[in-house]
Scaffold this motif. Structure first.
Motif, PDB file in Angstrom:
ATOM      1  N   THR A  11      55.456  26.098  58.637  1.00 22.56           N
ATOM      2  CA  THR A  11      54.248  25.550  58.053  1.00 22.56           C
ATOM      3  C   THR A  11      54.301  25.660  56.539  1.00 22.56           C
ATOM      4  O   THR A  11      53.950  24.727  55.833  1.00 22.56           O
ATOM      5  N   SER A  12      54.795  26.794  56.020  1.00 23.11           N
ATOM      6  CA  SER A  12      54.840  26.971  54.572  1.00 23.11           C
ATOM      7  C   SER A  12      55.856  26.033  53.934  1.00 23.11           C
ATOM      8  O   SER A  12      55.707  25.661  52.790  1.00 23.11           O
ATOM      9  N   LYS A  13      56.895  25.635  54.681  1.00 24.65           N
ATOM     10  CA  LYS A  13      57.857  24.676  54.146  1.00 24.65           C
ATOM     11  C   LYS A  13      57.147  23.376  53.783  1.00 24.65           C
ATOM     12  O   LYS A  13      57.320  22.840  52.712  1.00 24.65           O
ATOM     13  N   PHE A  14      56.305  22.898  54.689  1.00 23.73           N
ATOM     14  CA  PHE A  14      55.575  21.666  54.429  1.00 23.73           C
ATOM     15  C   PHE A  14      54.563  21.865  53.311  1.00 23.73           C
ATOM     16  O   PHE A  14      54.358  20.994  52.509  1.00 23.73           O
ATOM     17  N   LYS A  15      53.952  23.024  53.241  1.00 24.32           N
ATOM     18  CA  LYS A  15      53.020  23.311  52.151  1.00 24.32           C
ATOM     19  C   LYS A  15      53.754  23.349  50.823  1.00 24.32           C
ATOM     20  O   LYS A  15      53.230  22.896  49.817  1.00 24.32           O
ATOM     21  N   THR A  16      54.967  23.884  50.823  1.00 25.50           N
ATOM     22  CA  THR A  16      55.754  23.943  49.597  1.00 25.50           C
ATOM     23  C   THR A  16      56.083  22.545  49.103  1.00 25.50           C
ATOM     24  O   THR A  16      55.947  22.242  47.919  1.00 25.50           O
ATOM     25  N   VAL A  17      56.494  21.679  50.007  1.00 28.69           N
ATOM     26  CA  VAL A  17      56.819  20.300  49.628  1.00 28.69           C
ATOM     27  C   VAL A  17      55.571  19.598  49.104  1.00 28.69           C
ATOM     28  O   VAL A  17      55.614  18.910  48.083  1.00 28.69           O
ATOM     29  N   ASP A  18      54.446  19.783  49.795  1.00 28.13           N
ATOM     30  CA  ASP A  18      53.200  19.154  49.360  1.00 28.13           C
ATOM     31  C   ASP A  18      52.766  19.672  47.994  1.00 28.13           C
ATOM     32  O   ASP A  18      52.373  18.901  47.125  1.00 28.13           O
ATOM     33  N   ALA A  19      52.848  20.992  47.818  1.00 27.91           N
ATOM     34  CA  ALA A  19      52.463  21.582  46.532  1.00 27.91           C
ATOM     35  C   ALA A  19      53.378  21.096  45.421  1.00 27.91           C
ATOM     36  O   ALA A  19      52.925  20.796  44.314  1.00 27.91           O
TER      37      ALA A  19
END
Length: 108
Positions: A15-23
Motif C-alpha cells: 500500500t505504501s508503494k502506491f502512496k509513494t508513487v502518488d506522493a
C-alpha cells in the motif's frame, strides 16, 4: 503473533508503494509550478531607478533564483526517474558506484 505482524507489514508495504508513487507525482506537479513561478520571477525587469547597492542586491536575487530553479529542475528529474523505477520494478534502485574495484567496495 509474529506471522500476523509480517502479513500486515507486507500489506502495508504494498500500500505504501502506491502512496509513494502518488506522493511523488503530486510533488513533481508542485515542483513544476514552483519552477514556472521562479522563471516568471527571473523574467521581471530590474528596476531602472534602483542604483548602486539596491541594483546589485536585485541582480544577486535574480541570480540566486536562477540557481535555485536549476537545482529544482535537477531534483525533479531525479524524482521523475525514481517514479519510473517504482512503476517498472516496484522499488527504487540504489545508485551503483563503479569507481572502485572489488576490494574498494567492501573496504568501507
Amino acid at each position: 503473533m509474529a506471522s500476523n505482524t509480517s502479513a500486515s507489514q507486507k500489506t502495508g508495504s504494498s500500500t505504501s508503494k502506491f502512496k509513494t508513487v502518488d506522493a511523488a507525482a503530486r510533488l513533481m506537479q508542485s515542483m513544476q509550478v514552483a519552477i514556472d513561478n521562479m522563471i516568471d520571477e527571473i523574467k521581471k525587469p530590474v528596476d531602472p531607478e534602483a542604483g548602486g547597492s539596491a541594483r546589485k542586491a536585485e541582480l544577486q536575487s535574480i541570480k540566486q533564483t536562477a540557481i535555485d530553479c536549476k537545482e529544482l529542475i535537477i531534483e525533479r528529474q531525479k524524482l521523475e526517474q525514481m517514479v519510473k523505477q517504482l512503476n517498472e520494478n516496484g522499488e527504487i534502485e540504489e545508485d551503483k558506484d563503479y569507481s572502485g574495484g572489488f576490494a574498494e567496495r567492501f573496504s568501507k
